[in-house]
Design a protein around this motif. Sequence first.
Motif, PDB file in Angstrom:
ATOM      1  N   ILE A  74      39.583  -7.214  86.803  1.00 10.59           N
ATOM      2  CA  ILE A  74      38.307  -6.653  86.331  1.00 10.59           C
ATOM      3  C   ILE A  74      37.477  -7.748  85.672  1.00 10.59           C
ATOM      4  O   ILE A  74      37.937  -8.421  84.750  1.00 10.59           O
ATOM      5  CB  ILE A  74      38.549  -5.495  85.335  1.00 10.59           C
ATOM      6  CG1 ILE A  74      39.171  -4.285  86.043  1.00 10.59           C
ATOM      7  CG2 ILE A  74      37.239  -5.087  84.649  1.00 10.59           C
ATOM      8  CD1 ILE A  74      39.616  -3.181  85.094  1.00 10.59           C
ATOM      9  N   ASP A  75      36.244  -7.938  86.164  1.00 11.23           N
ATOM     10  CA  ASP A  75      35.360  -8.924  85.554  1.00 11.23           C
ATOM     11  C   ASP A  75      33.982  -8.342  85.230  1.00 11.23           C
ATOM     12  O   ASP A  75      33.025  -9.065  84.990  1.00 11.23           O
ATOM     13  CB  ASP A  75      35.221 -10.170  86.433  1.00 11.23           C
ATOM     14  CG  ASP A  75      34.678  -9.872  87.828  1.00 11.23           C
ATOM     15  OD1 ASP A  75      34.363  -8.691  88.105  1.00 11.23           O
ATOM     16  OD2 ASP A  75      34.571 -10.804  88.642  1.00 11.23           O
ATOM     17  N   GLY A  76      33.912  -7.016  85.215  1.00 12.37           N
ATOM     18  CA  GLY A  76      32.687  -6.331  84.820  1.00 12.37           C
ATOM     19  C   GLY A  76      32.987  -4.898  84.436  1.00 12.37           C
ATOM     20  O   GLY A  76      33.882  -4.269  85.011  1.00 12.37           O
ATOM     21  N   VAL A  77      32.261  -4.389  83.468  1.00 10.44           N
ATOM     22  CA  VAL A  77      32.423  -3.006  83.026  1.00 10.44           C
ATOM     23  C   VAL A  77      31.052  -2.347  82.948  1.00 10.44           C
ATOM     24  O   VAL A  77      30.100  -2.942  82.416  1.00 10.44           O
ATOM     25  CB  VAL A  77      33.109  -2.911  81.640  1.00 10.44           C
ATOM     26  CG1 VAL A  77      33.223  -1.456  81.198  1.00 10.44           C
ATOM     27  CG2 VAL A  77      34.487  -3.561  81.667  1.00 10.44           C
ATOM     28  N   ILE A  78      30.954  -1.153  83.507  1.00 12.78           N
ATOM     29  CA  ILE A  78      29.734  -0.358  83.382  1.00 12.78           C
ATOM     30  C   ILE A  78      30.082   0.913  82.637  1.00 12.78           C
ATOM     31  O   ILE A  78      30.823   1.771  83.144  1.00 12.78           O
ATOM     32  CB  ILE A  78      29.134  -0.023  84.760  1.00 12.78           C
ATOM     33  CG1 ILE A  78      28.851  -1.295  85.561  1.00 12.78           C
ATOM     34  CG2 ILE A  78      27.842   0.792  84.584  1.00 12.78           C
ATOM     35  CD1 ILE A  78      28.395  -1.042  86.984  1.00 12.78           C
ATOM     36  N   HIS A  79      29.587   1.039  81.418  1.00 12.99           N
ATOM     37  CA  HIS A  79      29.846   2.222  80.593  1.00 12.99           C
ATOM     38  C   HIS A  79      28.701   3.204  80.819  1.00 12.99           C
ATOM     39  O   HIS A  79      27.609   3.037  80.289  1.00 12.99           O
ATOM     40  CB  HIS A  79      29.939   1.831  79.122  1.00 12.99           C
ATOM     41  CG  HIS A  79      30.419   2.946  78.231  1.00 12.99           C
ATOM     42  ND1 HIS A  79      29.692   4.097  78.023  1.00 12.99           N
ATOM     43  CD2 HIS A  79      31.560   3.091  77.501  1.00 12.99           C
ATOM     44  CE1 HIS A  79      30.353   4.888  77.195  1.00 12.99           C
ATOM     45  NE2 HIS A  79      31.495   4.296  76.876  1.00 12.99           N
ATOM     46  N   CYS A  80      28.983   4.223  81.622  1.00 13.68           N
ATOM     47  CA  CYS A  80      27.952   5.200  81.986  1.00 13.68           C
ATOM     48  C   CYS A  80      28.385   6.605  81.590  1.00 13.68           C
ATOM     49  O   CYS A  80      27.832   7.593  82.073  1.00 13.68           O
ATOM     50  CB  CYS A  80      27.702   5.108  83.495  1.00 13.68           C
ATOM     51  SG  CYS A  80      26.174   5.900  84.029  1.00 13.68           S
ATOM     52  N   ALA A  81      29.387   6.702  80.730  1.00 18.85           N
ATOM     53  CA  ALA A  81      29.897   8.007  80.317  1.00 18.85           C
ATOM     54  C   ALA A  81      29.094   8.534  79.136  1.00 18.85           C
ATOM     55  O   ALA A  81      28.583   7.761  78.320  1.00 18.85           O
ATOM     56  CB  ALA A  81      31.371   7.900  79.933  1.00 18.85           C
ATOM     57  N   GLY A  82      28.970   9.844  79.061  1.00 18.59           N
ATOM     58  CA  GLY A  82      28.241  10.421  77.938  1.00 18.59           C
ATOM     59  C   GLY A  82      28.444  11.910  77.811  1.00 18.59           C
ATOM     60  O   GLY A  82      28.794  12.588  78.782  1.00 18.59           O
ATOM     61  N   GLN A  83      28.272  12.396  76.600  1.00 13.42           N
ATOM     62  CA  GLN A  83      28.290  13.827  76.331  1.00 13.42           C
ATOM     63  C   GLN A  83      27.020  14.202  75.591  1.00 13.42           C
ATOM     64  O   GLN A  83      26.483  13.407  74.820  1.00 13.42           O
ATOM     65  CB  GLN A  83      29.514  14.218  75.501  1.00 13.42           C
ATOM     66  CG  GLN A  83      30.815  14.206  76.280  1.00 13.42           C
ATOM     67  CD  GLN A  83      31.892  15.021  75.591  1.00 13.42           C
ATOM     68  OE1 GLN A  83      31.649  15.763  74.639  1.00 13.42           O
ATOM     69  NE2 GLN A  83      33.117  14.879  76.079  1.00 13.42           N
ATOM     70  N   ASN A  84      26.577  15.433  75.837  1.00  7.36           N
ATOM     71  CA  ASN A  84      25.354  15.896  75.204  1.00  7.36           C
ATOM     72  C   ASN A  84      25.469  17.388  74.927  1.00  7.36           C
ATOM     73  O   ASN A  84      26.042  18.127  75.723  1.00  7.36           O
ATOM     74  CB  ASN A  84      24.156  15.624  76.111  1.00  7.36           C
ATOM     75  CG  ASN A  84      22.843  16.005  75.469  1.00  7.36           C
ATOM     76  OD1 ASN A  84      22.764  16.166  74.256  1.00  7.36           O
ATOM     77  ND2 ASN A  84      21.816  16.165  76.271  1.00  7.36           N
ATOM     78  N   GLN A  85      24.939  17.795  73.802  1.00  8.90           N
ATOM     79  CA  GLN A  85      24.909  19.210  73.453  1.00  8.90           C
ATOM     80  C   GLN A  85      23.522  19.503  72.907  1.00  8.90           C
ATOM     81  O   GLN A  85      23.184  19.109  71.795  1.00  8.90           O
ATOM     82  CB  GLN A  85      25.977  19.531  72.400  1.00  8.90           C
ATOM     83  CG  GLN A  85      26.120  20.996  72.045  1.00  8.90           C
ATOM     84  CD  GLN A  85      26.810  21.801  73.131  1.00  8.90           C
ATOM     85  OE1 GLN A  85      27.667  21.274  73.834  1.00  8.90           O
ATOM     86  NE2 GLN A  85      26.438  23.044  73.287  1.00  8.90           N
ATOM     87  N   ASN A 183      22.948  18.454  82.088  1.00  9.16           N
ATOM     88  CA  ASN A 183      21.863  19.249  81.521  1.00  9.16           C
ATOM     89  C   ASN A 183      22.084  20.737  81.795  1.00  9.16           C
ATOM     90  O   ASN A 183      22.178  21.134  82.961  1.00  9.16           O
ATOM     91  CB  ASN A 183      20.521  18.843  82.129  1.00  9.16           C
ATOM     92  CG  ASN A 183      20.161  17.406  81.835  1.00  9.16           C
ATOM     93  OD1 ASN A 183      20.381  16.914  80.744  1.00  9.16           O
ATOM     94  ND2 ASN A 183      19.609  16.720  82.827  1.00  9.16           N
ATOM     95  N   PRO A 184      22.150  21.569  80.773  1.00  8.11           N
ATOM     96  CA  PRO A 184      22.194  23.012  81.018  1.00  8.11           C
ATOM     97  C   PRO A 184      20.861  23.495  81.569  1.00  8.11           C
ATOM     98  O   PRO A 184      19.837  22.795  81.473  1.00  8.11           O
ATOM     99  CB  PRO A 184      22.469  23.597  79.631  1.00  8.11           C
ATOM    100  CG  PRO A 184      21.960  22.573  78.673  1.00  8.11           C
ATOM    101  CD  PRO A 184      22.163  21.246  79.333  1.00  8.11           C
ATOM    102  N   GLU A 185      20.842  24.678  82.146  1.00 10.75           N
ATOM    103  CA  GLU A 185      19.619  25.182  82.758  1.00 10.75           C
ATOM    104  C   GLU A 185      18.496  25.320  81.737  1.00 10.75           C
ATOM    105  O   GLU A 185      17.315  25.158  82.075  1.00 10.75           O
ATOM    106  CB  GLU A 185      19.874  26.527  83.436  1.00 10.75           C
ATOM    107  CG  GLU A 185      18.684  27.076  84.215  1.00 10.75           C
ATOM    108  CD  GLU A 185      18.128  26.084  85.242  1.00 10.75           C
ATOM    109  OE1 GLU A 185      16.894  26.109  85.473  1.00 10.75           O
ATOM    110  OE2 GLU A 185      18.900  25.297  85.801  1.00 10.75           O
TER     111      GLU A 185
END
Length: 254
Positions: A74-85, A183-185
Motif C-alpha cells: 500500500i502506497d496510498g490511502v483514500i479516506h472516504c468514509a463518513g457518517q451523518n445524522q 442522505n435520508p429522504e
Amino acid sequence: MKLHDRVFLLLGGSGGIGRALIEPLRAAGAQVIVASRRPGQLSLPEGVKTAQLDLAADDLDAQLESLSEGWPDIDGVIHCAGQNQFGALASLSVEDLDAQIAVNLRSAMLVGRHFAQRFASAGKGDLVFVGSTFGSIGYPGYTAYCATKFGLRGFTEALRRELADTPVQVLHVAPRATATSMNPEAVNEMNRALGNTMDDPAAVAGQILAAMRQDRPRRLLGWPEKLFAVINGVLPKVVDRALKKQLPVIRKFM
C-alpha cells in the motif's frame, strides 16, 4: 500524483463517492483494496481486493497495524468514509454524536498517524481525505457532522504542514451535497425545497481524481458553495443572514 501502478487502500468504498472511485482508479492503472467492517458482504467488481477494518472500533490502531503488515505494498490511502445524522442537536443521542466523531474524525486521525509514519519511512506515499463543504460552513441540522468535518479540514491542513519536508502528500477534497444513500429522504426533500444542487457520486469521484493527478492539496467542489465558504471565512454575518432566511424551511425537515 501518479495513479498508475499504485496500490490504494480505499476507506468507504462500499457505497456513494467511495464506490464511484473504484473503477476510475482501476482504469488509471491502480490496484484498489477496499477496507470494510464486513468485507465478506461486499459486492465489488472482479479483481478488487478487500480487507477487514472497523473504523469505529476502539482498537482501530491495532487493526491498522495488522492490515499494514498484510498489505505492505500500500502506497496510498483514500479516506472516504463518513457518517451523518441530520437533525436538531437536541434530537441526537450520545451514540449518534460518538459515531460521527469516531468515523469522521478519529478514524482519519489514526489512519493519518499510522500511514504518515510508514510512508515517510518508505520515502513515498499519499494520503487523501474526502471532507465536505460543511467543513467550511456551519449548517443548521448538521451540528455534529460540521464539527467533525471542520476538524478533518484542520487536521489535514496541520498534517500537510507537519509533513512538508517529507515525500508524503496530504490532500483534502471537500464535495458539496452529493446524492448518496447516506442522505435520508428528508434531506433530499429539503435540498429540493431550497434549490440546493446535489452532485452525482461519479462526477465527484472524477473531481477527486483530478485533484489527485494535479497534486491539489486543497480543493472545494461546487459553485456557489466555494464562494459561500470564502465569504463565511471573511464575513460570517453575511452567511448567518442567508441561512436565517432558510431556517423555517430547514426546520420542517429536522
